[in-house]
Design an enzyme around this catalytic site. Structure first.
Site, PDB file in Angstrom:
ATOM      1  N   GLU A 112       0.839  -1.205   0.000  1.00 35.07           N
ATOM      2  CA  GLU A 112       0.000   0.000   0.000  1.00 35.07           C
ATOM      3  C   GLU A 112       0.872   1.254   0.000  1.00 35.07           C
ATOM      4  O   GLU A 112       0.617   2.199  -0.749  1.00 35.07           O
ATOM      5  CB  GLU A 112      -0.940  -0.013   1.203  1.00 35.07           C
ATOM      6  CG  GLU A 112      -2.004  -1.097   1.117  1.00 35.07           C
ATOM      7  CD  GLU A 112      -3.109  -0.910   2.134  1.00 35.07           C
ATOM      8  OE1 GLU A 112      -4.240  -0.588   1.722  1.00 35.07           O
ATOM      9  OE2 GLU A 112      -2.840  -1.087   3.343  1.00 35.07           O
ATOM     10  N   GLU A 132      -4.179 -10.143   4.067  1.00 37.46           N
ATOM     11  CA  GLU A 132      -5.357  -9.704   4.812  1.00 37.46           C
ATOM     12  C   GLU A 132      -6.489 -10.722   4.775  1.00 37.46           C
ATOM     13  O   GLU A 132      -7.217 -10.902   5.765  1.00 37.46           O
ATOM     14  CB  GLU A 132      -5.853  -8.353   4.270  1.00 37.46           C
ATOM     15  CG  GLU A 132      -4.987  -7.166   4.647  1.00 37.46           C
ATOM     16  CD  GLU A 132      -3.775  -6.983   3.739  1.00 37.46           C
ATOM     17  OE1 GLU A 132      -3.064  -5.984   3.910  1.00 37.46           O
ATOM     18  OE2 GLU A 132      -3.546  -7.841   2.852  1.00 37.46           O
TER      19      GLU A 132
END
Length: 258
Positions: A112, A132
């Site tokens: 990210e 995730e």
């Protein structure tokens, strides 16, 4: 510049160098580090022409510090995610181009952060993952917007559904990085690129950061008009006129085969 002990800022000439300094945590991201990152990019010295983000120790960034993860209701969770969005937008749409020097783990929040940078250099030790899905959470730092633009929705879906890990070679192949270099040399290459970028006309660099990604998302007829407007603004700058004049007078180097 005020930052916390988890991040280090220094100027090397006109290049800002920002290092994540949590090596015992594999440079995992927490709220304090993200807030410091935002502060840095909102307060870069006026002479800054490019920036480099790197990580101390054996890894670039192993994602969210799960020990910092708190139970939040939906509204609190949304505002928390948005605070990370604001910080990483300062990286992507800040005043100068940013080069990420990647090594070791680039996991979860690592991609990210890296995807908010404009150029990514990965050394041979780099590996990428988005775990995730296996942890019952979802990306919250802008990854669902930025990462598919690099590798496509299908590949990101695969990474999150299956826990797939990409090595440095395959990461460059699919678009997670633009450069693949020997182990231990990512920061050196990133600084080299930043110094090269710093020699460009500032207005052109700004247009590449702020206009190009938006043009790419516009309908074609809108994009053509935006391109024409930005092109006319960029070429009207005194620096641009001087550079074109130097080229026409044979004073500027021509492009050579690498």
């Amino acid at each position: 510049m005020n930052t916390n002990s988890d991040i280090h800022f220094e100027m090397r000439g006109d290049i800002a160098v920002i290092r994540l300094t949590r090596p015992t945590k594999r440079n995992a991201l927490n709220d304090a580090l993200i807030a410091s990152l935002r502060h840095i990019f909102e307060n870069l010295p006026d002479n800054t022409k490019a920036a480099v983000i790197a990580g101390d120790g054996e890894h670039f960034c192993a994602g969210l510090d799960l020990s910092d993860l708190k139970e939040r209701d939906a509204g609190q969770g949304m505002h928390h995610s948005r605070s990370w969005h604001y910080a990483l937008e300062r990286v992507q749409y800040g005043p100068v181009p940013v080069v990420a020097a990647l090594h070791g783990a680039v996991v979860g929040g690592g991609p990210e952060l890296a995807s908010a940078c404009h150029i990514r250099v990965a050394d041979e030790s780099t590996f990428y993952a988005l775990p995730e899905g296996t942890r019952g959470i979802f990306v919250g730092g802008g990854g669902s917007v930025r990462i598919p633009k690099l590798i496509g929705v299908a590949r990101m879906t695969d990474m999150m559904l299956t826990g797939r890990v990409y090595n440095a070679v395959d990461g460059e192949r699919i678009g997670l990085a633009q450069y693949h270099v020997p182990t231990g040399t990512a920061l050196e290459k990133a600084l080299e690129l930043a110094q090269r970028i710093a020699t460009n006309a500032a207005l052109t660099n700004y247009a590449l950061m702020h206009a190009l990604p938006r043009i790419a998302e516009q309908p074609a007829d809108h994009g053509y008009l935006t391109e024409a407007l930005i092109s006319s603004i960029a070429q009207s700058a005194p620096e641009a006129k001087a550079r074109v004049r130097a080229f026409l007078e044979g004073k500027a180097a021509k492009v050579q085969k690498s």
